[in-house]
Design a protein around this motif. Structure first.
Motif, mmCIF file in Angstrom:
data_model
loop_
_atom_site.group_PDB
_atom_site.id
_atom_site.type_symbol
_atom_site.label_atom_id
_atom_site.label_comp_id
_atom_site.label_asym_id
_atom_site.label_seq_id
_atom_site.Cartn_x
_atom_site.Cartn_y
_atom_site.Cartn_z
ATOM 1 N N CYS A 4 0.812 -1.225 0.000
ATOM 2 C CA CYS A 4 0.000 0.000 0.000
ATOM 3 C C CYS A 4 0.842 1.271 0.000
ATOM 4 O O CYS A 4 0.297 2.374 -0.010
ATOM 5 C CB CYS A 4 -0.977 0.008 1.173
ATOM 6 S SG CYS A 4 -0.212 0.316 2.782
ATOM 7 N N SER A 36 -2.891 0.172 5.146
ATOM 8 C CA SER A 36 -4.067 -0.530 4.657
ATOM 9 C C SER A 36 -3.802 -1.965 4.195
ATOM 10 O O SER A 36 -4.696 -2.588 3.649
ATOM 11 C CB SER A 36 -4.720 0.264 3.517
ATOM 12 O OG SER A 36 -3.861 0.348 2.407
ATOM 13 N N CYS A 65 0.255 3.417 3.528
ATOM 14 C CA CYS A 65 -1.062 4.011 3.858
ATOM 15 C C CYS A 65 -1.780 3.305 4.997
ATOM 16 O O CYS A 65 -2.948 3.600 5.258
ATOM 17 C CB CYS A 65 -1.948 3.995 2.614
ATOM 18 S SG CYS A 65 -1.321 5.020 1.298
#
Length: 111
Positions: free
Chosen positions: A45, A50, A48
């Motif tokens: 990611c 995530s 981020c």
């Protein structure tokens, strides 16, 4: 303008080998330093918070110097079969700072 000092990161890879990384000032977190140093970290990611593909175990002596886990980071880590409630962190959520010079991390096994 004076050049800022790098931050040393001690990394144990998935084969148990110790590596010394000198993180550069432009690397904003441990994940970026690991990635730039060619460590086996996916960081899908891009930092981020995530995906959890930058999961590391932090040496316990460094834990008091780290920001608390966010709810999102905790949720992502809890889904890992290699989650260690005390030491697991997403390396993208550990900002580089001078006070972390010498921090020790271990790459968590891949899920």
């Amino acid at each position: 303008m004076a050049e800022s000092k790098g931050v040393r990161v001690e990394v144990i890879d998935r084969q148990g080998q110790l590596h010394h990384i000198d993180a550069r000032a432009q690397e904003k977190n441990i994940m970026q330093a690991l990635f730039d140093a060619g460590q086996d970290i996916e960081a899908v990611c891009g930092g981020c918070c995530s995906c959890a593909t930058c999961h590391v175990y932090v040496d316990t002596q460094w834990l008091p110097l780290l920001p608390a886990r966010s709810e999102n980071e905790t949720m992502l880590l809890e889904y890992s079969q290699h989650y260690d409630e005390r030491r697991s962190r997403l390396s993208c959520q550990i900002p580089l700072s001078a006070e972390l010079d010498g921090i020790g991390v271990e790459l968590a096994p891949q899920d």
